[in-house]
Design a protein around this motif. Sequence first.
Motif, PDB file in Angstrom:
ATOM      1  N   ILE A 183       0.840  -1.205   0.000  1.00 24.38           N
ATOM      2  CA  ILE A 183       0.000   0.000   0.000  1.00 24.38           C
ATOM      3  C   ILE A 183       0.872   1.250   0.000  1.00 24.38           C
ATOM      4  CG2 ILE A 183      -1.612   1.362   1.393  1.00 24.38           C
ATOM      5  CD1 ILE A 183      -2.962  -1.191   2.239  1.00 24.38           C
ATOM      6  N   CYS A 184       1.928   1.245   0.809  1.00 24.56           N
ATOM      7  CA  CYS A 184       2.814   2.407   0.877  1.00 24.56           C
ATOM      8  C   CYS A 184       3.524   2.628  -0.456  1.00 24.56           C
ATOM      9  CB  CYS A 184       3.836   2.225   2.001  1.00 24.56           C
ATOM     10  SG  CYS A 184       3.126   2.331   3.662  1.00 24.56           S
ATOM     11  N   GLN A 185       3.946   1.544  -1.098  1.00 30.15           N
ATOM     12  CA  GLN A 185       4.637   1.660  -2.383  1.00 30.15           C
ATOM     13  C   GLN A 185       3.695   2.123  -3.482  1.00 30.15           C
ATOM     14  OE1 GLN A 185       7.704   1.567  -3.095  1.00 30.15           O
ATOM     15  NE2 GLN A 185       8.761   0.490  -1.451  1.00 30.15           N
ATOM     16  N   ASP A 186       2.434   1.701  -3.426  1.00 33.35           N
ATOM     17  CA  ASP A 186       1.483   2.033  -4.485  1.00 33.35           C
ATOM     18  C   ASP A 186       0.919   3.445  -4.345  1.00 33.35           C
ATOM     19  OD1 ASP A 186       1.848  -0.470  -5.541  1.00 33.35           O
ATOM     20  OD2 ASP A 186       0.033  -1.324  -4.665  1.00 33.35           O
ATOM     21  N   ASP A 187       0.562   3.847  -3.100  1.00 34.77           N
ATOM     22  CA  ASP A 187      -0.182   5.093  -2.912  1.00 34.77           C
ATOM     23  C   ASP A 187       0.606   6.207  -2.224  1.00 34.77           C
ATOM     24  OD1 ASP A 187      -2.579   3.930  -3.988  1.00 34.77           O
ATOM     25  OD2 ASP A 187      -2.850   2.882  -2.091  1.00 34.77           O
ATOM     26  N   PHE A 188       1.709   5.863  -1.546  1.00 36.76           N
ATOM     27  CA  PHE A 188       2.500   6.880  -0.846  1.00 36.76           C
ATOM     28  C   PHE A 188       3.989   6.670  -1.128  1.00 36.76           C
ATOM     29  CE2 PHE A 188      -1.238   5.718   1.654  1.00 36.76           C
ATOM     30  CZ  PHE A 188      -1.921   6.935   1.698  1.00 36.76           C
ATOM     31  N   GLU A 190       6.374   8.264  -2.822  1.00 34.33           N
ATOM     32  CA  GLU A 190       7.338   9.344  -2.635  1.00 34.33           C
ATOM     33  C   GLU A 190       7.569   9.619  -1.155  1.00 34.33           C
ATOM     34  OE1 GLU A 190       8.027  13.989  -4.049  1.00 34.33           O
ATOM     35  OE2 GLU A 190       6.477  12.746  -4.990  1.00 34.33           O
ATOM     36  N   GLN A 191       6.491   9.712  -0.378  1.00 31.99           N
ATOM     37  CA  GLN A 191       6.629   9.937   1.056  1.00 31.99           C
ATOM     38  C   GLN A 191       7.367   8.783   1.719  1.00 31.99           C
ATOM     39  OE1 GLN A 191       2.961  10.798   3.022  1.00 31.99           O
ATOM     40  NE2 GLN A 191       2.432  12.506   1.691  1.00 31.99           N
ATOM     41  N   SER A 202      12.779   3.330  10.112  1.00 33.56           N
ATOM     42  CA  SER A 202      12.578   2.021   9.497  1.00 33.56           C
ATOM     43  C   SER A 202      11.261   1.993   8.730  1.00 33.56           C
ATOM     44  CB  SER A 202      12.565   0.935  10.573  1.00 33.56           C
ATOM     45  OG  SER A 202      11.455   1.118  11.440  1.00 33.56           O
ATOM     46  N   HIS A 203      11.006   0.872   8.063  1.00 30.35           N
ATOM     47  CA  HIS A 203       9.738   0.665   7.358  1.00 30.35           C
ATOM     48  C   HIS A 203       8.560   0.800   8.323  1.00 30.35           C
ATOM     49  CE1 HIS A 203       6.411  -1.559   5.507  1.00 30.35           C
ATOM     50  NE2 HIS A 203       6.450  -2.352   6.556  1.00 30.35           N
ATOM     51  N   LYS A 204       8.689   0.239   9.513  1.00 30.93           N
ATOM     52  CA  LYS A 204       7.595   0.270  10.487  1.00 30.93           C
ATOM     53  C   LYS A 204       7.300   1.700  10.938  1.00 30.93           C
ATOM     54  CE  LYS A 204       7.518  -3.038  13.481  1.00 30.93           C
ATOM     55  NZ  LYS A 204       7.800  -3.907  14.656  1.00 30.93           N
ATOM     56  N   VAL A 205       8.341   2.486  11.195  1.00 31.27           N
ATOM     57  CA  VAL A 205       8.146   3.868  11.629  1.00 31.27           C
ATOM     58  C   VAL A 205       7.569   4.706  10.494  1.00 31.27           C
ATOM     59  CG1 VAL A 205       9.290   5.929  12.525  1.00 31.27           C
ATOM     60  CG2 VAL A 205      10.038   3.673  13.291  1.00 31.27           C
ATOM     61  N   ALA A 206       8.047   4.492   9.275  1.00 28.90           N
ATOM     62  CA  ALA A 206       7.566   5.267   8.126  1.00 28.90           C
ATOM     63  C   ALA A 206       6.078   5.042   7.888  1.00 28.90           C
ATOM     64  CB  ALA A 206       8.370   4.901   6.883  1.00 28.90           C
ATOM     65  N   THR A 207       5.642   3.782   7.911  1.00 27.40           N
ATOM     66  CA  THR A 207       4.222   3.492   7.690  1.00 27.40           C
ATOM     67  C   THR A 207       3.368   4.044   8.835  1.00 27.40           C
ATOM     68  OG1 THR A 207       4.550   1.295   8.678  1.00 27.40           O
ATOM     69  CG2 THR A 207       4.636   1.460   6.279  1.00 27.40           C
ATOM     70  N   ALA A 208       3.887   3.983  10.059  1.00 24.53           N
ATOM     71  CA  ALA A 208       3.146   4.531  11.203  1.00 24.53           C
ATOM     72  C   ALA A 208       2.981   6.042  11.077  1.00 24.53           C
ATOM     73  CB  ALA A 208       3.856   4.175  12.508  1.00 24.53           C
TER      74      ALA A 208
END
Length: 326
Positions: A183-188, A190-191, A202-208
Amino acid sequence: MKKYIGIDVAKTTLAVALPTMSGGWTINTYHNTPEGIHSLLSHLPNGSHCILEATGSYSVLVTYMLCQAKINVSVINPKQSHNFAKMQLSVTKTDPRDAVLLAEYGRLIQPPLYQMTTDSLLRLRQKRTLLRQYHKQRTILLNLQHSFAPLPVKDLSTEQSLQEMIDRFEAAIASLQQEVCQICQDDFKEQYNRLTSIKGISHKVATALIETTNGFQDFRSAKALAKFIGLAPTTYQSGKMATHRGICRTGDPHLRGLLYVASWSAIRYNKACREFYQRLKAAGKASKLALIAVANKLLRQAFALVRFDEDYNDNYQPKFRLNACI
């Protein structure tokens, strides 16, 4: 003319306070279902501005449908309405009374309009909530398995069943983590890429961060974001007494914990955070206080990269930006 409507949200019902021509209130009750909310929409007057509290999943449906119908909505922190009721010296706590208080709060305070999260963020929020629960359940089962280890007599069927459940949770966790990443790669994208480029994030902090900040749309300054998450320092001053009482600890404790853990890596690999940590330690600050300050700095770095569309640079030199409160 704007008319403020108070909506007190419960699990199955909505108590709605509608203003009358005489200056009083009419209280109507609707079911907290798509059909009930459609009925509510048909009874809202022109120029309605609905005020409701953020009550977890129960308030999402009515907020979503009001936004889809182009109705002005403000979603406030329950602490705000609670303290407003104290200010009004209210001694009654009922759903109809709470709806009236929300309408009066809107009329007097005029809170900002709420921006509904996108469908992608709603899905991301559900997946991350489920992921946290799966992690908790796996930890419980692993602790149970560990407690069975020293027993002199072991039941093989119990061990097998327990291991099967642990394996299922681990498989479900791995699958959910891939879905969250997708979901992060598809819709967010750049962020997500900018956030994960920061050393310590990390990946976990970025998605949070993406989930909590509504894709960084809900905040115009890093200071406001730090207050929302609970990493802003607090000061208490009265007369000659002035003390610092740590951080404000509002918002999501899970994200606060993630940022604190991220500070451990940041003081080793993130140049700005490492130098900041060393300055605080040289000034005699405690290690934990310095790490919390580094977590705040990581949050500010994340906000700046997304807000100003810049790539992470370990040798970045701060520069003044007009009307930018970072």
